[in-house]
Design a protein around this motif. Structure first.
Motif, PDB file in Angstrom:
ATOM      1  N   THR A 164      48.971  31.452  45.117  1.00 33.70           N
ATOM      2  CA  THR A 164      48.635  32.866  45.330  1.00 33.70           C
ATOM      3  C   THR A 164      47.203  33.208  44.928  1.00 33.70           C
ATOM      4  O   THR A 164      46.784  34.350  45.028  1.00 33.70           O
ATOM      5  CB  THR A 164      49.575  33.779  44.502  1.00 33.70           C
ATOM      6  OG1 THR A 164      49.528  33.339  43.148  1.00 33.70           O
ATOM      7  CG2 THR A 164      50.996  33.716  45.005  1.00 33.70           C
ATOM      8  N   ASN A 165      46.465  32.224  44.433  1.00 29.47           N
ATOM      9  CA  ASN A 165      45.073  32.480  44.041  1.00 29.47           C
ATOM     10  C   ASN A 165      44.148  31.598  44.871  1.00 29.47           C
ATOM     11  O   ASN A 165      44.322  30.381  44.900  1.00 29.47           O
ATOM     12  CB  ASN A 165      44.896  32.225  42.547  1.00 29.47           C
ATOM     13  CG  ASN A 165      45.526  33.318  41.698  1.00 29.47           C
ATOM     14  OD1 ASN A 165      44.935  34.360  41.478  1.00 29.47           O
ATOM     15  ND2 ASN A 165      46.766  33.083  41.269  1.00 29.47           N
ATOM     16  N   ASN A 169      38.120  41.834  34.672  1.00 28.61           N
ATOM     17  CA  ASN A 169      37.871  43.004  35.511  1.00 28.61           C
ATOM     18  C   ASN A 169      36.611  43.739  35.083  1.00 28.61           C
ATOM     19  O   ASN A 169      36.595  44.947  34.927  1.00 28.61           O
ATOM     20  CB  ASN A 169      39.053  43.971  35.462  1.00 28.61           C
ATOM     21  CG  ASN A 169      40.272  43.353  36.088  1.00 28.61           C
ATOM     22  OD1 ASN A 169      40.148  42.513  36.972  1.00 28.61           O
ATOM     23  ND2 ASN A 169      41.441  43.728  35.621  1.00 28.61           N
ATOM     24  N   LYS A 175      43.814  35.713  38.862  1.00 25.07           N
ATOM     25  CA  LYS A 175      43.858  37.144  39.178  1.00 25.07           C
ATOM     26  C   LYS A 175      45.229  37.609  39.684  1.00 25.07           C
ATOM     27  O   LYS A 175      45.633  38.729  39.456  1.00 25.07           O
ATOM     28  CB  LYS A 175      42.815  37.461  40.266  1.00 25.07           C
ATOM     29  CG  LYS A 175      41.390  37.217  39.799  1.00 25.07           C
ATOM     30  CD  LYS A 175      40.473  38.360  40.254  1.00 25.07           C
ATOM     31  CE  LYS A 175      39.134  38.314  39.546  1.00 25.07           C
ATOM     32  NZ  LYS A 175      38.235  37.257  40.035  1.00 25.07           N
ATOM     33  N   ASN A 176      45.923  36.714  40.424  1.00 23.12           N
ATOM     34  CA  ASN A 176      47.163  37.154  41.065  1.00 23.12           C
ATOM     35  C   ASN A 176      48.391  36.502  40.441  1.00 23.12           C
ATOM     36  O   ASN A 176      48.349  35.361  39.995  1.00 23.12           O
ATOM     37  CB  ASN A 176      47.129  36.811  42.562  1.00 23.12           C
ATOM     38  CG  ASN A 176      45.914  37.414  43.238  1.00 23.12           C
ATOM     39  OD1 ASN A 176      45.557  38.558  42.964  1.00 23.12           O
ATOM     40  ND2 ASN A 176      45.262  36.638  44.092  1.00 23.12           N
ATOM     41  N   LYS A 177      49.495  37.246  40.476  1.00 21.66           N
ATOM     42  CA  LYS A 177      50.770  36.768  39.980  1.00 21.66           C
ATOM     43  C   LYS A 177      51.152  35.470  40.707  1.00 21.66           C
ATOM     44  O   LYS A 177      50.892  35.331  41.891  1.00 21.66           O
ATOM     45  CB  LYS A 177      51.791  37.865  40.309  1.00 21.66           C
ATOM     46  CG  LYS A 177      53.076  37.811  39.579  1.00 21.66           C
ATOM     47  CD  LYS A 177      53.854  39.112  39.874  1.00 21.66           C
ATOM     48  CE  LYS A 177      55.240  39.097  39.281  1.00 21.66           C
ATOM     49  NZ  LYS A 177      56.147  38.067  39.727  1.00 21.66           N
TER      50      LYS A 177
END
Ligand code: NAD
Ligand code: ZN
Length: 614
Positions: free
Chosen positions: A369-370, A246, A384-386
């Motif tokens: 999910t990515n 980030n 980045k995503n769960k």
């Protein structure tokens, strides 16, 4: 065109600094050439040294005649009398300029609105407020068609309404100009906005030119300071000390002494645990969303296992061969297949099999999910995503993949894991009965992966009480099973299952070592599988782990195992070189095995001669 000024104010002579064996400017030049996107690549410089360096490697360089304020002017002078259509400005201090970004910038000239475009540039989304408010980061706003509205060192837009979720984009210094636009720039005087913000491309906006922005998600490394150079050196040698998460620089997890990592939150252990699967999954089931079972295809002919799978409604069973190591492409294909067949995200992914299926299940759940392909996420904390809910059910013991924070994949460029906080399973089912039909040799190879994890962790320089507590226990359990042979078959199965878990936990807080580094070389060049590859290597590592290799020889004898020999004998020189270089690039592993000064202790020659013995 690569403008290259010798005297950089913040870091004099930076373009001639050494970057993993070559000057920075040579790295940048070669990177630009290698993209194959350009008819010609030139370095345009005011420096004799840079000119000679580039021409001495057979590259093309031009000397600029005049003094210039900025890179664009330097390029403009160089192309003034050339017959060209589009010229791209690649910064001399961006040796990691990569093809995808350049391609995106060039592609805007192929769109429907190409006629309107005077120049194109690149931007990347940023979300960290510190970076957004940093005046060294130039932000850009665009209209709906991605034409630039304004560039600023201030955070733009101003976030008055915090719920509006404004996106922020950082401008990256790659430009593609139509020649006419570049020549205009050269002739027209600076205006107040450019003078105030000190941002070159404002001049174009101030004269009414259209700048179309392409979007990239790749963050390169610019070399502005000696620290940047050191970081770039580490990146090129695979020896990365910090990573950006980030927008913030943090210690690279492999090097940081302290690690903060998730452990598997739910685990059930014992014979018959597999029968609980229905109860375990039910609360996780979402309306119309299937569970996807990824199952090792050895079970295709084992109805006693397959018939106990709690398949319901639109759940899907996919058999997968573990004959070769899992790849990023295989993951991408599975994700594509699932997304095509189902309009909603699955309720969960259940992986059933050995390390191969564990890693596939973890990777598929992450990639659902990515966005983009799995290769993009090989490395540390790039996810980045769960992930979607994922369950691991090992059917052979040793790798520790059921408990680890990584999903190791063979990618187009390397063998490296998707290592992230979202990788570990949400649930693991440990049922020793599932390992009943594992063939004896495979039982040994995968079991030895655990033994070797313990040896490398316990003898490594990264060792600490956390790793020791797990490693010593797992080491002793392996001795019971393969050396002392004092356990019944049932006991041995249960014990190796737990040894695998503990071995995995041990390396989670330390690192593997010399055997794994060399085994990665074998696997990259010959496709040798992880378990047997480790054994082949470890068999010859007396000089690193004398006592444990002796124990290993005893265990081989007791278990009646014979390993293939002479597998490197017929390698070509090129293959052998590649093998050595893949192994040598495993910096953290060597650093754990031999200490920070490992480069003084191990040489290419030594690895070569070891490989030739195997
Ligand atoms: P594997 O999953 O490749 O399986 C080995 C063989 O055993 C296969 O032929 C498989 O079909 C068979 N098998 C599995 N269960 C069986 C059963 N119950 N009965 C009969 N046959 C069975 O092997 P592995 O050694 O478990 O895993 C190796 C993989 O694990 C490698 O790809 C390696 O990169 C990966 N790995 C991952 C981690 C991690 O932390 N993610 C750690 C170490 C290794
Ligand atoms: Zn291993």
């Amino acid at each position: 065109m690569i403008p290259a000024r010798y005297a950089a104010s913040r870091f004099p002579g930076k373009l001639m600094q050494d970057l993993a064996g070559k000057p920075v400017i040579v790295r940048t030049y070669e990177a630009a050439k290698e993209t194959n996107l350009f008819d010609e690549v030139y370095v345009v410089t005011d420096s004799n040294i840079i000119y000679e360096t580039i021409t001495s490697i057979g590259g093309k360089a031009l000397m600029s005649v005049k003094e210039h304020e900025c890179g664009s002017d330097r390029i403009a002078e160089a192309v003034e009398h050339m017959d060209i259509d589009i010229v791209v400005n690649v910064q001399g201090d961006e040796p990691f300029t990569e093809k995808e970004s350049l391609k995106k910038v060039l592609e805007v000239f192929e769109g429907d609105d190409a006629d309107k475009i005077d120049l194109a540039s690149l931007m990347t989304e940023i979300s960290d407020w510190e970076e957004i408010s940093d005046p060294n980061t130039v932000k850009v706003l665009t209209d709906k068609d991605n034409f630039a509205l304004y560039f600023s060192r201030s955070p733009i837009p101003y976030p008055r309404d915090k719920n509006a979720c404004a996106k922020y984009y950082k401008h990256k210094g790659i430009y593609a100009f139509r020649k006419a636009a570049l020549m205009d720039f050269y002739r027209l005087p600076m205006r107040p906005l450019e003078a105030s913000e000190k941002i070159e491309c404002l001049r174009y906006l101030e004269y009414g030119k259209n700048i179309k922005m392409a979007i990239t998600d790749v963050e390169g490394i610019e070399i502005d300071t000696p620290e940047d150079l050191e970081k770039a050196n580490r990146v090129l040698t695979g020896n990365v000390s910090s990573v950006k998460v980030n927008g913030q620089e943090i210690d690279h997890p492999v090097y940081s002494k302290l690690r903060n990592f998730p452990m598997v939150p739910k685990v059930i252990f014992g014979e018959g645990a597999f029968n609980q699967l229905h109860h375990i999954l039910s609360p996780q089931r979402k309306k119309n969303a299937p569970f996807i079972f990824l199952v090792d295809d050895v079970f295709e002919n084992q109805p006693e296992v397959v018939n106990r799978l709690p398949l319901e409604l639109n759940d899907k069973l996919i058999f997968i061969s573990a004959a070769s190591e899992p790849t990023t492409m295989q993951v991408d294909n599975l994700v594509e297949k699932i997304k095509t067949e189902f309009p909603v995200l699955p309720s969960g992914i259940i992986g059933i099999g050995g390390g191969t299926l564990m890693d596939l299940a973890k990777a598929v759940s992450l990639m659902l999910t990515n966005p983009g392909g799995a290769a993009k996420y090989q490395g540390w904390d790039l996810i980045k995503n769960k992930a979607v809910y994922h369950v691991g059910i090992p059917t052979i013991s040793g790798t520790g993949a059921e408990v680890s924070r990584t999903a190791v994949l063979l990618g187009p460029d390397r063998k490296l894991g998707l290592n992230s906080d979202f990788t570990p399973f949400d649930q693991v089912v440990l049922d020793p009965e599932l390992t009943k039909n594992v063939p004896a040799d495979q039982w040994f190879y995968t079991g030895m992966d655990c033994f070797i994890h313990c040896v490398e962790s316990l003898n490594g320089t990264f060792i600490n009480a956390f790793s020791k507590s797990y490693g010593e226990k797992a080491y002793d359990m392996c001795l019971d099973i393969f050396y002392k042979g004092n356990l019944s078959e049932n006991e041995a199965r249960a014990q190796l299952m737990m040894a695998s878990w503990h071995g995995g936990m041990s390396i989670a807080y330390s690192q593997v070592g010399a055997a794994h580094a060399m085994s990665y070389g074998l696997s990259y060049v010959l496709g040798t599988k992880h378990g047997i590859g480790n054994c082949i290597v470890f068999n010859h590592l007396e000089e690193f782990y004398p006592e444990d290799v002796a124990v290993f020889h005893e265990m081989m004898k007791k278990q009646g195992i014979e390993l293939p020999e002479g597998i490197c004998r017929d390698l070509t020189e090129e293959q052998l070189e590649k093998m050595v270089s893949v192994a040598m690039n495993m910096t953290p592993l060597w650093e754990n095995a031999l200490g920070a000064d490992w480069k003084e202790k191990i040489t290419n020659e030594r690895l070569r001669s070891l490989y030739l013995k195997m």
